[in-house]
Scaffold this active site. Structure first.
Site, PDB file in Angstrom:
ATOM      1  N   TRP A 153      49.844 -17.052 110.224  1.00 56.22           N
ATOM      2  CA  TRP A 153      50.069 -16.013 109.441  1.00 56.22           C
ATOM      3  C   TRP A 153      50.670 -14.756 109.998  1.00 56.22           C
ATOM      4  O   TRP A 153      49.710 -14.396 111.077  1.00 56.22           O
ATOM      5  CB  TRP A 153      49.276 -15.791 108.357  1.00 56.22           C
TER       6      TRP A 153
ATOM      7  N   SER B 228      45.772 -21.025 114.043  1.00 59.32           N
ATOM      8  CA  SER B 228      45.281 -20.189 113.104  1.00 59.32           C
ATOM      9  C   SER B 228      45.186 -20.790 111.651  1.00 59.32           C
ATOM     10  O   SER B 228      44.859 -21.646 111.554  1.00 59.32           O
ATOM     11  CB  SER B 228      46.000 -18.725 113.097  1.00 59.32           C
ATOM     12  N   THR B 229      46.211 -20.052 110.698  1.00 61.70           N
ATOM     13  CA  THR B 229      46.380 -20.635 109.408  1.00 61.70           C
ATOM     14  C   THR B 229      46.769 -22.028 109.584  1.00 61.70           C
ATOM     15  O   THR B 229      46.450 -22.906 108.680  1.00 61.70           O
ATOM     16  CB  THR B 229      47.331 -19.678 108.712  1.00 61.70           C
TER      17      THR B 229
END
Length: 312
Positions: free
Chosen positions: A67, A133-134
């Site tokens: 993100w 990450s996301t």
């Protein structure tokens, strides 16, 4: 923090935290996805832009981005592996990059089902699924909802699992105020928010003696601004409050966890170390001086670690 904002945030938390148990795997829906040029169109009509580089008969690696970025954030790894005979596939998550910006469905269940749609529509098998990450949450939820019939290996890079936000049974998580602050800043001036994140903690440019790289900052900002406002706002709840512990328990393929020891966005102790402990046989590699954005700041080492893992 006013009562309305706190109530809204709590509602988002409740929805995201329970989403792992909200629905059965949508295998049929993923199988109904179609390919139209550089887009995979899901059964519900969401168009997902994707890149498909390297030899089509090479071992397959998919990349799920963070993100508020898009598949461009993986270009260093994709180019490196494609030049070494791998077929590398990455899509822009719904609401990000060149994909559709649906008003609803900006949650981990839909993210995972969209990844399944790409994998199924392109008929990919023996896939190494890589998530940053996301995107690491997306990979975890994909395995949780769709199992590993098409998956050979998994890699979590600076990933958000097991769960970021502090809860009664996750006391070491980050306080809700951190994510409320992100939502507030996003509504007030998300352009400035992205510049502040990129020029500060994401790449570690706020560390003493660090030299900010204007190119990396501008690239982060440009990718963020290409994403939908509503989509990136909703995604804050998705990446912060989703509980992936049940998903990680379903991992039954070789798994590599890579994280920066100086990650200020997703702290290593509450994420990578915890995830590696929950996935049977997982291997953990920590880059001692690595920030969150190690796909850029430590791309040569990451590229080689990925290649070594793929060749095992």
């Amino acid at each position: 923090m006013n009562v309305i904002t706190r109530s809204f945030a709590a509602t988002l938390l409740a929805i995201a935290a329970t989403s792992a148990h909200a629905a059965a795997p949508h295998v049929d829906a993923a199988a109904r996805a179609t390919v139209q040029g550089d887009y995979v169109t899901t059964a519900e009509g969401v168009r997902l832009y994707y890149k498909d580089w390297g030899p089509k008969d090479g071992p397959v690696v998919t990349f799920s981005h963070g993100w508020p970025l898009n598949s461009d954030s993986w270009e260093a790894q994709m180019l490196f592996l494609a030049e070494r005979g791998y077929r590398v596939v990455a899509h822009d998550r719904r609401g990000h990059g060149r994909s559709s910006q649906p008003w609803d469905g900006n949650d981990m269940d839909h993210y995972a089902d969209d990844l399944a749609a790409v994998i199924d529509a392109l008929d990919l098998h023996d896939v190494t699924v890589v998530g940053f990450s996301t995107g690491g949450g997306e990979v975890a939820r994909y395995i949780g909802r769709h199992c590993t019939a098409r998956v050979k290996k998994a890699v979590l890079v600076a990933a958000v699992p097991p769960i970021m936000v502090r809860t009664a049974d996750n006391p070491r998580g980050l306080p809700m105020d951190v994510f409320d602050g992100l939502r507030k800043a996003s509504l007030e001036n998300r352009s400035k928010l992205y510049l502040d994140i990129a020029s500060g903690p994401f790449f570690g440019f706020n560390r003493p003696g660090a030299k900010p790289d204007a190119g990396l900052v501008q690239s982060f900002w440009a990718q963020g601004m290409q994403a939908g406002h509503k989509n990136t706002y909703d995604s804050i709840a998705a990446f912060s409050a989703t509980d992936f512990r049940g998903d990680l328990a379903k991992f039954d393929v070789p798994t590599l966890v890579i994280h920066g020891g100086e990650d200020q966005i997703v702290p290593v102790d509450t994420s990578a170390r915890a995830s590696a402990a929950l996935v049977k046989g997982a291997r953990l590699i920590v880059y001692p001086d690595g920030p969150h954005g190690i796909a850029d700041t430590h791309k040569d080492r990451l590229n080689q670690d990925l290649l070594d893992f793929l060749r095992e």
